[in-house]
Design a protein around this motif. Structure first.
Motif, PDB file in Angstrom:
ATOM      1  N   LYS A   1       3.697   3.482   1.060  1.00 23.81           N
ATOM      2  CA  LYS A   1       3.705   2.525  -0.203  1.00 23.81           C
ATOM      3  C   LYS A   1       2.062   1.952  -0.178  1.00 23.81           C
ATOM      4  O   LYS A   1       1.426   1.775  -1.167  1.00 23.81           O
ATOM      5  CB  LYS A   1       4.431   1.619  -0.095  1.00 23.81           C
ATOM      6  N   ALA A   2       1.681   1.659   1.153  1.00 20.97           N
ATOM      7  CA  ALA A   2       0.302   0.717   1.278  1.00 20.97           C
ATOM      8  C   ALA A   2      -0.478   1.793   2.341  1.00 20.97           C
ATOM      9  O   ALA A   2      -1.528   1.307   2.436  1.00 20.97           O
ATOM     10  CB  ALA A   2       0.595  -0.499   1.772  1.00 20.97           C
ATOM     11  N   GLN A   3       0.025   3.073   2.752  1.00 19.60           N
ATOM     12  CA  GLN A   3      -0.749   3.494   3.891  1.00 19.60           C
ATOM     13  C   GLN A   3      -0.805   5.089   3.187  1.00 19.60           C
ATOM     14  O   GLN A   3       0.246   5.714   3.044  1.00 19.60           O
ATOM     15  CB  GLN A   3       0.116   3.407   5.145  1.00 19.60           C
ATOM     16  N   PRO A   4      -1.987   5.697   3.092  1.00 16.04           N
ATOM     17  CA  PRO A   4      -2.172   7.088   2.946  1.00 16.04           C
ATOM     18  C   PRO A   4      -1.396   8.130   3.706  1.00 16.04           C
ATOM     19  O   PRO A   4      -1.612   7.771   5.050  1.00 16.04           O
ATOM     20  CB  PRO A   4      -3.712   7.118   2.897  1.00 16.04           C
ATOM     21  N   LYS A   5      -0.751   8.986   3.273  1.00 14.77           N
ATOM     22  CA  LYS A   5      -0.043   9.783   3.925  1.00 14.77           C
ATOM     23  C   LYS A   5      -1.016  10.683   4.972  1.00 14.77           C
ATOM     24  O   LYS A   5      -0.579  10.812   6.284  1.00 14.77           O
ATOM     25  CB  LYS A   5       0.685  10.900   3.174  1.00 14.77           C
ATOM     26  N   GLU A   6      -2.287  10.692   4.582  1.00 10.28           N
ATOM     27  CA  GLU A   6      -3.353  11.455   5.282  1.00 10.28           C
ATOM     28  C   GLU A   6      -3.462  10.717   6.703  1.00 10.28           C
ATOM     29  O   GLU A   6      -4.303  11.229   7.624  1.00 10.28           O
ATOM     30  CB  GLU A   6      -4.397  11.816   4.613  1.00 10.28           C
ATOM     31  N   MET A   7      -3.274   9.555   6.681  1.00  8.54           N
ATOM     32  CA  MET A   7      -3.564   8.626   7.751  1.00  8.54           C
ATOM     33  C   MET A   7      -2.412   8.214   8.825  1.00  8.54           C
ATOM     34  O   MET A   7      -2.554   7.564   9.832  1.00  8.54           O
ATOM     35  CB  MET A   7      -4.453   7.212   7.351  1.00  8.54           C
ATOM     36  N   LEU A   8      -1.418   9.046   8.426  1.00 12.02           N
ATOM     37  CA  LEU A   8      -0.159   8.952   9.562  1.00 12.02           C
ATOM     38  C   LEU A   8      -0.715   9.608  10.654  1.00 12.02           C
ATOM     39  O   LEU A   8      -1.236  10.506  10.502  1.00 12.02           O
ATOM     40  CB  LEU A   8       0.982   9.646   8.868  1.00 12.02           C
ATOM     41  N   PRO A   9      -0.154   9.085  11.966  1.00  8.01           N
ATOM     42  CA  PRO A   9      -0.915   9.381  13.121  1.00  8.01           C
ATOM     43  C   PRO A   9       0.143  10.595  13.748  1.00  8.01           C
ATOM     44  O   PRO A   9       1.384  10.901  13.518  1.00  8.01           O
ATOM     45  CB  PRO A   9      -0.539   8.348  14.229  1.00  8.01           C
ATOM     46  N   LEU A  10      -0.791  11.696  13.966  1.00 10.02           N
ATOM     47  CA  LEU A  10      -0.222  12.710  15.080  1.00 10.02           C
ATOM     48  C   LEU A  10      -0.689  12.463  16.316  1.00 10.02           C
ATOM     49  O   LEU A  10      -1.751  12.282  16.761  1.00 10.02           O
ATOM     50  CB  LEU A  10      -0.531  14.174  14.828  1.00 10.02           C
TER      51      LEU A  10
END
Length: 302
Positions: A25-34
């Motif tokens: 909602k407030a965090q880009p999916k591309e910035m989710l951590p691996l």
């Protein structure tokens, strides 16, 4: 004669990430951590290692953290230096070095009209050259990098459009763009047709396009006149298909470890797999996972 060199890479990063709500909602999916890096950083590292000079991020609203991630944070650097945290400074220095190796520019996709439209949005920045397209959801770790494998074939095949492909289970065929093949030489296949998300029973093969492309300039001309296709969106595969009659399109069955992070189960599998590849984390995680699988509760009493 048009250039065949591939200097630019487009990263479509304007999606809403609805499969990961509420975290997106407030965090880009591309910035989710691996593990400890955002998914999009793996793609930028691959592009830089493949000789790309300019990365074009196609973003949307709420994606400011992507810009901030690849920018310097002098306040954070001062804080770490002041406290003697040299190991963490080295981590930031590595990210700064990545940003120095490629120029990163940003352009906004104003309406979510599909992957083809996102790529078309970058047309003026691409400037009539062949270019790469990398989907951040698809993390592929290879040696040589997968994009480099495609670029080499692009040059060998006289400037052809090149697609990264791999066989997928029949049950998964309907999730991807699927190719029909003609003549083959090793892992390189002539592409006769591309079908976006076909009915598995009618699919021309089980070779799926997986998140890496090298596009000849004529694909952008085809995108100029593209109409909505599967899902009511402008599909990149439709534009590629339109160029088959006039320009060579080939597919490469790439080598490398592939992780689909576009849905929660695949994202979790990728985190576990990549964490277990790191000796410092494997030593702690492997016994924990074994206990979970044996039915024990390693968290009891913590």
């Amino acid at each position: 004669m048009p250039s065949r060199l591939v200097r630019k890479a487009v990263f479509p990063a304007a999606g809403l990430g609805t499969r990961f709500l509420p975290v997106t909602k407030a965090q880009p999916k591309e910035m989710l951590p691996l593990v400890d890096k955002p998914t999009i950083q793996y793609g930028v590292e691959e592009a830089a290692a493949s000789g790309i000079e300019e990365v074009i991020m196609v973003t949307g609203s709420g994606k400011r953290s992507i810009v901030d991630h690849f920018d310097r944070n002098l306040e954070l650097e001062f804080y770490l230096r002041d406290r003697g945290k040299d190991d963490l400074l080295e981590v930031l220095a590595g990210l700064d070095s990545l940003s120095d190796r490629v120029d990163i520019t940003y352009i906004q996709q104003k309406r979510p009209l599909g992957l083809g439209h996102a790529v078309w949005t970058a047309r003026r920045l691409v400037g009539g050259e062949p270019c790469a397209v990398l989907l951040a959801d698809d993390v592929i770790l290879g040696d040589p990098p997968v994009l480099k494998q495609l670029i080499d074939v692009h040059l060998d095949e006289g400037g052809a459009t090149v697609l990264a492909t791999r066989s997928v289970p029949q049950s998964q065929v309907g999730r991807y763009g699927i190719i029909a093949t003609g003549k083959s030489q090793g892992r390189v296949h002539e592409v006769l047709d591309v079908v976006e998300k076909p009915d598995p029973a009618e699919a021309p093969s089980d070779l799926a396009i997986l998140g890496r492309y090298v596009l000849a300039a004529d694909v952008f001309k085809a995108l100029d006149g593209s109409k909505p296709g599967a899902g009511g969106e402008i599909q990149l595969t439709d534009a590629i298909r339109a160029t088959i009659a006039t320009n060579r399109v080939v597919a490469v069955e790439f080598t490398g470890d592939y992780y689909d992070t576009g849905e929660v189960p695949g994202y979790l599998r990728a985190n576990i797999s990549l964490a277990l590849k790191r000796p410092d984390l494997r030593e702690q995680l492997a016994p924990y996972i074994r206990e979970l699988l044996s039915g024990q509760n390693p968290d009891r009493g913590l």
